[in-house]
Write a protein that holds these residues in place. Structure first.
Motif, PDB file in Angstrom:
ATOM      1  N   VAL A 230       1.084  -1.053   0.133  1.00  0.00           N
ATOM      2  CA  VAL A 230       0.040  -0.038   0.186  1.00  0.00           C
ATOM      3  C   VAL A 230       0.711   1.425   0.030  1.00  0.00           C
ATOM      4  O   VAL A 230       1.613   1.527   0.908  1.00  0.00           O
ATOM      5  N   LEU A 231       0.584   2.045  -1.215  1.00  0.00           N
ATOM      6  CA  LEU A 231       1.387   3.338  -1.140  1.00  0.00           C
ATOM      7  C   LEU A 231       0.902   4.569  -0.361  1.00  0.00           C
ATOM      8  O   LEU A 231      -0.263   4.526  -0.172  1.00  0.00           O
ATOM      9  N   ASP A 232       1.715   5.152   0.389  1.00  0.00           N
ATOM     10  CA  ASP A 232       1.579   6.114   1.204  1.00  0.00           C
ATOM     11  C   ASP A 232       0.972   7.453   0.675  1.00  0.00           C
ATOM     12  O   ASP A 232       1.560   7.995  -0.609  1.00  0.00           O
ATOM     13  N   THR A 233       0.119   8.270   1.418  1.00  0.00           N
ATOM     14  CA  THR A 233      -0.443   9.499   0.970  1.00  0.00           C
ATOM     15  C   THR A 233      -0.249  10.401   2.135  1.00  0.00           C
ATOM     16  O   THR A 233      -0.653   9.915   3.429  1.00  0.00           O
ATOM     17  N   ASN A 234      -0.031  11.640   2.245  1.00  0.00           N
ATOM     18  CA  ASN A 234       0.370  12.618   3.306  1.00  0.00           C
ATOM     19  C   ASN A 234      -1.286  12.999   3.917  1.00  0.00           C
ATOM     20  O   ASN A 234      -1.747  14.019   3.620  1.00  0.00           O
ATOM     21  N   ASP A 235      -1.777  12.067   4.529  1.00  0.00           N
ATOM     22  CA  ASP A 235      -2.877  12.278   5.466  1.00  0.00           C
ATOM     23  C   ASP A 235      -3.142  12.283   6.876  1.00  0.00           C
ATOM     24  O   ASP A 235      -4.121  12.129   7.598  1.00  0.00           O
ATOM     25  N   ASN A 236      -1.729  12.313   7.514  1.00  0.00           N
ATOM     26  CA  ASN A 236      -1.569  12.189   8.948  1.00  0.00           C
ATOM     27  C   ASN A 236      -0.718  13.434   9.424  1.00  0.00           C
ATOM     28  O   ASN A 236       0.346  13.799   8.728  1.00  0.00           O
ATOM     29  N   THR A 237      -1.148  14.305  10.378  1.00  0.00           N
ATOM     30  CA  THR A 237      -0.338  15.423  11.056  1.00  0.00           C
ATOM     31  C   THR A 237       0.663  14.728  11.975  1.00  0.00           C
ATOM     32  O   THR A 237       0.405  13.761  12.840  1.00  0.00           O
ATOM     33  N   PRO A 238       1.877  15.583  12.273  1.00  0.00           N
ATOM     34  CA  PRO A 238       2.662  15.030  13.344  1.00  0.00           C
ATOM     35  C   PRO A 238       2.303  15.195  14.730  1.00  0.00           C
ATOM     36  O   PRO A 238       1.388  16.178  15.026  1.00  0.00           O
ATOM     37  N   THR A 239       2.474  14.502  15.556  1.00  0.00           N
ATOM     38  CA  THR A 239       2.022  14.229  17.097  1.00  0.00           C
ATOM     39  C   THR A 239       3.194  14.075  18.064  1.00  0.00           C
ATOM     40  O   THR A 239       4.008  13.312  17.987  1.00  0.00           O
ATOM     41  N   PHE A 240       3.212  14.959  18.944  1.00  0.00           N
ATOM     42  CA  PHE A 240       4.021  14.922  20.190  1.00  0.00           C
ATOM     43  C   PHE A 240       3.528  13.804  21.192  1.00  0.00           C
ATOM     44  O   PHE A 240       2.666  13.514  21.195  1.00  0.00           O
ATOM     45  N   ASP A 241       4.498  13.308  21.820  1.00  0.00           N
ATOM     46  CA  ASP A 241       4.326  12.191  22.971  1.00  0.00           C
ATOM     47  C   ASP A 241       3.189  12.966  23.985  1.00  0.00           C
ATOM     48  O   ASP A 241       2.360  12.408  24.589  1.00  0.00           O
ATOM     49  N   ALA A 320       5.879  21.341  15.442  1.00  0.00           N
ATOM     50  CA  ALA A 320       6.429  20.008  14.292  1.00  0.00           C
ATOM     51  C   ALA A 320       5.831  20.061  13.042  1.00  0.00           C
ATOM     52  O   ALA A 320       4.477  19.862  12.953  1.00  0.00           O
ATOM     53  N   THR A 321       6.526  20.069  12.155  1.00  0.00           N
ATOM     54  CA  THR A 321       5.970  20.250  10.567  1.00  0.00           C
ATOM     55  C   THR A 321       6.678  19.352   9.706  1.00  0.00           C
ATOM     56  O   THR A 321       7.702  19.087   9.696  1.00  0.00           O
ATOM     57  N   ASP A 322       5.736  18.628   8.907  1.00  0.00           N
ATOM     58  CA  ASP A 322       6.006  17.433   7.908  1.00  0.00           C
ATOM     59  C   ASP A 322       6.728  17.862   6.633  1.00  0.00           C
ATOM     60  O   ASP A 322       6.342  19.301   6.546  1.00  0.00           O
ATOM     61  N   LYS A 323       7.128  17.227   5.917  1.00  0.00           N
ATOM     62  CA  LYS A 323       7.658  17.760   4.451  1.00  0.00           C
ATOM     63  C   LYS A 323       7.005  17.186   3.567  1.00  0.00           C
ATOM     64  O   LYS A 323       7.251  17.144   2.128  1.00  0.00           O
ATOM     65  N   GLY A 324       5.592  17.016   3.795  1.00  0.00           N
ATOM     66  CA  GLY A 324       4.634  16.553   2.697  1.00  0.00           C
ATOM     67  C   GLY A 324       4.463  17.682   1.478  1.00  0.00           C
ATOM     68  O   GLY A 324       4.540  19.036   1.765  1.00  0.00           O
ATOM     69  N   ASN A 326       1.516  18.961   0.526  1.00  0.00           N
ATOM     70  CA  ASN A 326       0.459  19.729   1.685  1.00  0.00           C
ATOM     71  C   ASN A 326       1.088  19.521   3.228  1.00  0.00           C
ATOM     72  O   ASN A 326       0.442  18.711   3.696  1.00  0.00           O
ATOM     73  N   SER A 327       1.942  20.043   3.581  1.00  0.00           N
ATOM     74  CA  SER A 327       2.506  20.075   4.969  1.00  0.00           C
ATOM     75  C   SER A 327       1.352  19.944   5.928  1.00  0.00           C
ATOM     76  O   SER A 327       0.655  21.132   5.821  1.00  0.00           O
ATOM     77  N   LEU A 328       1.616  19.275   6.965  1.00  0.00           N
ATOM     78  CA  LEU A 328       0.708  19.330   8.176  1.00  0.00           C
ATOM     79  C   LEU A 328       1.825  19.475   9.196  1.00  0.00           C
ATOM     80  O   LEU A 328       2.784  19.281   9.395  1.00  0.00           O
ATOM     81  N   SER A 329       0.991  20.137  10.507  1.00  0.00           N
ATOM     82  CA  SER A 329       2.344  20.450  11.789  1.00  0.00           C
ATOM     83  C   SER A 329       1.046  20.338  12.926  1.00  0.00           C
ATOM     84  O   SER A 329       0.028  20.095  12.875  1.00  0.00           O
ATOM     85  N   GLY A 330       2.065  20.113  14.015  1.00  0.00           N
ATOM     86  CA  GLY A 330       1.342  19.762  15.359  1.00  0.00           C
ATOM     87  C   GLY A 330       2.360  20.690  16.228  1.00  0.00           C
ATOM     88  O   GLY A 330       3.508  20.980  15.999  1.00  0.00           O
ATOM     89  N   GLN A 331       1.747  20.783  17.608  1.00  0.00           N
ATOM     90  CA  GLN A 331       2.612  21.831  18.440  1.00  0.00           C
ATOM     91  C   GLN A 331       2.412  21.201  19.995  1.00  0.00           C
ATOM     92  O   GLN A 331       1.426  20.243  20.306  1.00  0.00           O
ATOM     93  N   CYS A 332       3.321  21.637  20.917  1.00  0.00           N
ATOM     94  CA  CYS A 332       3.230  21.280  22.262  1.00  0.00           C
ATOM     95  C   CYS A 332       3.701  22.471  23.060  1.00  0.00           C
ATOM     96  O   CYS A 332       4.575  23.655  22.686  1.00  0.00           O
TER      97      CYS A 332
END
Length: 851
Positions: A230-241, A320-324, A326-332
């Protein structure tokens, strides 16, 4: 001209042509593939109308056209049979035609005939479908809509017709199924259909099994693995612990110290999961100057100096930002607390310390007093004092920051002569600071240990004939105490054995415990000694212990064997006499020797040292018996000299010898028989039976006759006649050579009395046993007495012989009868005037008397 005949055989249909010279038609046969070797296809001789008997003469042969020789003809029976298994797929690899033929030629000579045979190989379902690859890999994007089709490679089956691939099956799957398609050439293939949207984050790889099934009976199948990636697509945002972090850090932490390692995760893969970290706009410049954020690893480290008194709380926000595409990000959010540092060491002081002390000091005695302090406050100013574990001491708090060191267990200088006591004071800061000081406590010795011997029992072996003053053993003991408490004195505890004190036999060095022998020991007199040795120290009061000593005197071979039998009056020569008629195996003499040494050394063996004739006598090496190995012959010398040596088993061996001088004597009779051997040849002996009958008639009459005979014999002895020299044939009666044996005096010896009378016509030998149970009978018959020699008439000599013979027999009959009736009273009649009546003693199991 051709004629056709049809023959039906199992699995074979054939049409046979009959050709005169060369057959122009083809004879068809049909057989299934994979027939066993040796299976008969058809009888060619019968089908071709050939004489079986002429096949060998006509050189019948089978030629295969453009193929391997799978068949052959039996020239004896004319049968066509299988030589090697036929695989249709090897013969006809192409599936363009459903038929497969094997062409043959049968050739015969005289006259020449050639038959063309065509065998159709019928297909069997002996091959399973096979995929060209064991695994089929497919890459499908997780964004692919359901209902899309994906081609799968088809399976190949070498079989044809209904035995080829018929259908496909797919293992159970939530996301996929298949649809079977038929090609233009009739081959079957399958398409994979997506029936549900994929999610790479839930399942990245799907493992399926594709099965191809043919139409044979029974059906065969083959499988291949279908692996769907299964080939990936950028559909998930980064998440901190965590969404909020609270971190504590000590003041004065060095630059570069790690404060926190942030970790954000993205369920996507590839560039869609590559994350970069950065401060948000809400983070102050002071915080950004004090702490450094690594954009790649997410590590937060110290950048500037931390001072608790200046600033003790820092707040920051990290994105935290990914490199897709359409980039997605998360924060703490992070809160850093700076803690006070423990920068003052605790202090300790030894106020009192008592050393050395006696090892028997009482428990709870105070040995030292220690005080502790710390200039820090809070937890950093609270201190703890301790000493090493496994020591017989403990700390007892007496007042604020004061401790006493007391004895908690009994002390033993022999185990631990001194203690290095380390006092360690530690505060409760983080990290804790500490200080320490070591004091040495020495112990004074007390006489509390008894001397100890290495063994509780000593066994000492001493060889006899030892030199006086010889060292036997060193019995040194050990006392773990010190100085005078360990100085030992050794003494022998007095004990008398046979009024002899141990101190007269042994001596021990009082200083080193070496034990000496004061005398020479003799194993034959003294075999062992048992006594005690005491070791006493010089303490106050003195302590002592003792040990048992067992002295074993070891025997030496210092005593030679002594010949005790045969007895020798003077010197070592023993004279023995034996008759020359002694039988083979007769006992001649027995040598007995004694040795006073121990069992091993006193084991004695006997052997000949010298012997006149080695073939005449044998010697038992264990009991010393000398026996004859054969009878004496006229060639043997009259005197035999035997030298016997008795040797013990010692090392070196000691021995004693005895010389036995044997003298052989001639006897008047060559052999003695158990039965009367010489018949009576005189008529006058018929009166003897009359006397015997009369004698047996009455005991009273025999008694009277005996009295009269005694009177007559006495009267005859009183009238001296002309002295005659001893008869040449007289029997010498004397005791045989004395044999020294413990069994010599027994009831089982034989006694013989032999009487020999010389007449004009022959000799008379009469043998008779004495009563059983009789002891040795010693007869004193004059050796010089001879028979009266009368030259007037031979009849007078014969009458005297008969009279004496009858009287002697009557006397013995009287002895037997009286013993039976009167309870064993045996009359010994002495003084008979029978010339040279002798008694001979032999050791046997019965008693016999012969006269």
């Amino acid at each position: 001209m051709e004629a056709f005949r049809r023959y039906v055989v199992p699995g074979v249909f054939l049409v046979l042509p009959i050709v005169q010279i060369v057959s122009t038609s083809v004879t068809p046969y049909s057989i299934p593939e994979e027939m066993k070797e040796g299976s008969v296809v058809a009888n060619l001789a019968s089908d071709l109308r050939l004489d079986v008997k002429t096949l060998n003469e006509r050189k019948m042969r089978l030629d295969i056209v453009a193929n391997k020789k799978y068949l052959d003809v039996n020239k004896e029976t004319g049968e066509l049979y299988i030589v090697e298994k036929i695989d249709r797929e090897n013969i006809c690899p192409s599936k363009s035609s459903a038929s497969c033929y094997l062409r043959l030629e049968v050739t015969l000579e005289n006259p020449l005939r050639i038959f063309n045979i065509e065998i159709e190989i019928l297909d069997m379902n002996d091959n399973a479908p096979q995929f060209r690859r064991d695994a089929i890999h497919l890459d499908i994007s997780e964004s692919t809509p359901k209902g899309d089709r994906f081609s799968l490679s088809n399976a190949v089956d070498p079989d044809v017709g209904s035995n080829s691939v018929k259908t496909y099956h797919l293992s159970e799957s939530e996301y996929f199924n298949i649809e079977v398609q038929t090609g233009r050439d009739g081959s079957k293939f399958a398409d994979l259909i997506l029936k549900k949207t994929l999610d790479r984050e839930q399942q990245a790889v799907h493992h399926l099994t594709l099965t191809a099934v043919d139409g044979g009976k029974p059906a065969r199948s083959g499988t291949a693995s279908v692996i769907v990636h299964v080939l990936d697509t950028n559909d998930n945002t980064p998440t901190f612990d965590k969404s909020i972090y609270n971190v504590k850090i000590m003041e004065n932490s060095p630059i570069g110290s790690l404060v926190l390692h942030l970790n954000a995760t993205d369920l996507d893969e590839g560039s869609n999961s590559d994350i970069t970290y950065s401060y948000s706009l809400y983070t102050s410049e002071k915080t950004q100057e004090t702490f450094h954020l690594n954009p790649t690893s997410g590590e937060i480290t110290v950048r500037g100096m931390l001072n608790y008194e200046d600033f003790n709380i820092y707040d920051m926000e990290v994105i935290a930002t990914d490199k897709g595409a359409n980039s997605l990000s998360g924060q703490c959010t992070i809160k850093i607390l700076v803690e006070d540092m423990n920068d003052n060491h605790p202090e300790l002081s030894i106020k009192s310390f008592q050393s050395p002390v006696s090892e028997d000091i009482k428990l709870d005695t105070v040995i030292a007093v220690v005080s502790v302090s710390d200039k820090d406050s809070g937890e950093n100013g609270i201190v703890d004092l301790h000493i090493p574990d496994n020591m017989p001491f403990k700390l007892r708090e007496s007042s604020d920051n004061y401790y006493e060191l007391v004895v908690s267990e009994a002390l033993d200088r022999e185990k631990v002569p001194e203690y290095d006591i380390t006092f360690t004071v530690t505060d409760r800061g983080s990290p804790p600071l500490s200080d320490n000081e070591t004091m040495t406590l020495e112990l004074l010795d007390v006489n509390d240990n008894v001397p100890q011997f290495p063994k509780s029992f000593y066994t000492i072996r001493v060889m006899e004939n030892n030199a006086p003053g010889a060292l036997l053993e060193s019995l040194s003991a050990f006392d773990p105490d010190l100085h005078e408490n360990q100085y030992l004195v050794y003494v022998i505890i007095e004990k008398e054995i046979a009024n002899t004190s141990m101190s007269m036999l042994f001596s021990i060095n009082p200083e080193d415990g070496k034990l000496y022998a004061l005398k020479t020991f003799d194993y034959e007199i003294e075999k062992e000694f048992l006594f005690h040795i005491e070791a006493r120290d010089s303490g106050s009061p003195p302590l002592s212990s003792n040990v048992s000593v067992h002295i074993i005197i070891v025997d030496q071979n210092d005593n030679a064997p002594v010949i005790v039998s045969p007895w020798r009056a003077h010197g070592s020569v023993v004279e023995e006499k034996i008759p020359r008629s002694t039988d083979k195996g007769s006992l001649v003499a027995k040598v007995i020797a004694l040795d006073t040494d121990s069992v091993h050394n006193s084991r004695i063996t006997y052997q000949f040292l010298q012997v006149t004739d080695a073939t005449l006598f044998s010697l038992d090496q264990y009991n010393g018996e000398i026996r004859t190995m054969r009878m004496f012959s006229y060639r043997d010398p009259r005197h035999q000299r035997l030298v016997v040596v008795a040797k013990d088993n010692g090392e070196p061996a000691l021995s004693a010898t005895v010389t036995i001088k044997l003298s052989t004597e001639e006897t008047a009779v060559k052999a003695y028989s158990d039965m009367t051997e010489v018949p009576l040849e005189y008529d006058i002996f018929s009166d003897l039976n009359l006397y015997l009958v009369i004698g047996l008639g009455s005991v009273s009459f025999l008694l009277l006759i005996t009295i009269l005979v005694t009177i007559v014999l006495k009267c005859q002895k009183a009238k001296p006649s002309k002295a005659a020299p001893p008869s040449r044939n007289s029997v010498i009666s004397e005791r045989n050579s004395t044999i020294a044996d413990s069994t010599l005096v027994s009831n089982d010896a034989y006694w013989y009395s032999l009487f020999l009378a010389e007449t004009r016509k022959g000799k008379l030998v009469v043998r008779q046993p004495v009563p059983k149970g009789s002891r040795y009978i010693v007869s004193s018959i004059p050796r010089g007495t001879g028979l009266t020699d009368t030259s007037d008439s031979a009849a007078s000599t014969l009458q005297v012989f008969i009279l004496n013979h009858v009287l002697l027999n009557l006397t013995y009959l009287l002895i037997f009868s009286t013993t039976y009736f009167l309870g064993g009273i045996i009359f010994y009649i002495s003084g008979l005037s029978v010339e040279h009546c002798t008694f001979k003693i032999l050791k046997t199991q019965k008693s016999q008397v012969g006269c």
